[in-house]
Motif scaffolding. Structure first.
Motif, PDB file in Angstrom:
ATOM      1  N   PHE A   1       0.823  -1.202   0.000  1.00 57.53           N
ATOM      2  CA  PHE A   1       0.000   0.000   0.000  1.00 57.53           C
ATOM      3  C   PHE A   1       0.857   1.252   0.000  1.00 57.53           C
ATOM      4  O   PHE A   1       1.928   1.268   0.609  1.00 57.53           O
ATOM      5  CB  PHE A   1      -0.881   0.057   1.265  1.00 57.53           C
ATOM      6  N   VAL A   2       0.360   2.287  -0.631  1.00 52.60           N
ATOM      7  CA  VAL A   2       0.959   3.606  -0.498  1.00 52.60           C
ATOM      8  C   VAL A   2       0.297   4.253   0.703  1.00 52.60           C
ATOM      9  O   VAL A   2      -0.903   4.518   0.688  1.00 52.60           O
ATOM     10  CB  VAL A   2       0.760   4.466  -1.768  1.00 52.60           C
ATOM     11  N   VAL A   3       1.057   4.486   1.746  1.00 58.54           N
ATOM     12  CA  VAL A   3       0.543   5.129   2.955  1.00 58.54           C
ATOM     13  C   VAL A   3       0.577   6.641   2.777  1.00 58.54           C
ATOM     14  O   VAL A   3      -0.321   7.349   3.211  1.00 58.54           O
ATOM     15  CB  VAL A   3       1.369   4.704   4.188  1.00 58.54           C
ATOM     16  N   ARG A   4       1.633   7.115   2.110  1.00 56.64           N
ATOM     17  CA  ARG A   4       1.772   8.542   1.837  1.00 56.64           C
ATOM     18  C   ARG A   4       2.406   8.718   0.474  1.00 56.64           C
ATOM     19  O   ARG A   4       3.441   8.156   0.185  1.00 56.64           O
ATOM     20  CB  ARG A   4       2.667   9.201   2.887  1.00 56.64           C
TER      21      ARG A   4
ATOM     22  N   VAL B   1       8.488  12.999   0.561  1.00 55.74           N
ATOM     23  CA  VAL B   1       8.734  11.604   0.897  1.00 55.74           C
ATOM     24  C   VAL B   1       7.503  10.720   0.642  1.00 55.74           C
ATOM     25  O   VAL B   1       6.375  11.139   0.851  1.00 55.74           O
ATOM     26  CB  VAL B   1       9.222  11.455   2.353  1.00 55.74           C
ATOM     27  N   TRP B   2       7.769   9.521   0.157  1.00 52.42           N
ATOM     28  CA  TRP B   2       6.759   8.485  -0.008  1.00 52.42           C
ATOM     29  C   TRP B   2       6.887   7.526   1.174  1.00 52.42           C
ATOM     30  O   TRP B   2       7.992   7.262   1.642  1.00 52.42           O
ATOM     31  CB  TRP B   2       7.011   7.673  -1.265  1.00 52.42           C
ATOM     32  N   ILE B   3       5.762   6.960   1.603  1.00 53.06           N
ATOM     33  CA  ILE B   3       5.783   5.883   2.587  1.00 53.06           C
ATOM     34  C   ILE B   3       4.977   4.730   2.003  1.00 53.06           C
ATOM     35  O   ILE B   3       3.809   4.880   1.655  1.00 53.06           O
ATOM     36  CB  ILE B   3       5.193   6.322   3.940  1.00 53.06           C
ATOM     37  N   VAL B   4       5.661   3.594   1.871  1.00 55.90           N
ATOM     38  CA  VAL B   4       5.040   2.389   1.322  1.00 55.90           C
ATOM     39  C   VAL B   4       5.061   1.328   2.412  1.00 55.90           C
ATOM     40  O   VAL B   4       6.067   1.157   3.104  1.00 55.90           O
ATOM     41  CB  VAL B   4       5.808   1.894   0.079  1.00 55.90           C
TER      42      VAL B   4
END
Length: 113
Positions: free
Chosen positions: A27-30, A94-97
């Motif tokens: 999932f992409v959280v952010r 930033v991305w959070i996966v």
């Protein structure tokens, strides 16, 4: 074009697709910057623990991931989530996966240290 030159959004899509084809959930959280946002990866083992993987470069400039589990945060999920929340508040790109996998696989093709 090497993996380190891929746009962040394409790289994330590939990671999630790889995880899903191997029986894990991703999932992409952010969502961060599409072109150059750093991608932080949380691997949840579904037992209250997790791994925290963050991008870095080695001396030759090659992309790799550092396992910060137990160093900066974790291995409990709440402390990793707190670290990720703090990073997101400091870096708008930033991305959070999150990968959910009982075996703890990250599905990264980059080296993990």
């Amino acid at each position: 074009m090497s993996n380190s030159e891929l746009r962040s959004d394409i790289w994330v899509q590939a990671l999630l697709r790889t995880a899903q084809t191997q029986g894990a959930a991703g999932f992409v959280v952010r969502r961060g910057d599409d072109t150059a946002g750093a991608v932080l990866v949380k691997v949840a083992l579904l037992n209250g623990t997790a791994r925290l993987l963050v991008p870095a470069r080695d001396g030759a400039g090659e992309r790799l991931y550092l396992d910060l589990t137990g160093k900066t945060a974790g291995p409990d999920e709440p402390s990793i989530d707190a670290y990720l929340s703090k990073r997101a508040s400091q870096d708008q790109d930033v991305w959070i996966v999150e990968i959910e996998d009982k075996l703890g696989r990250s599905f990264l093709v980059e080296r993990v240290e």
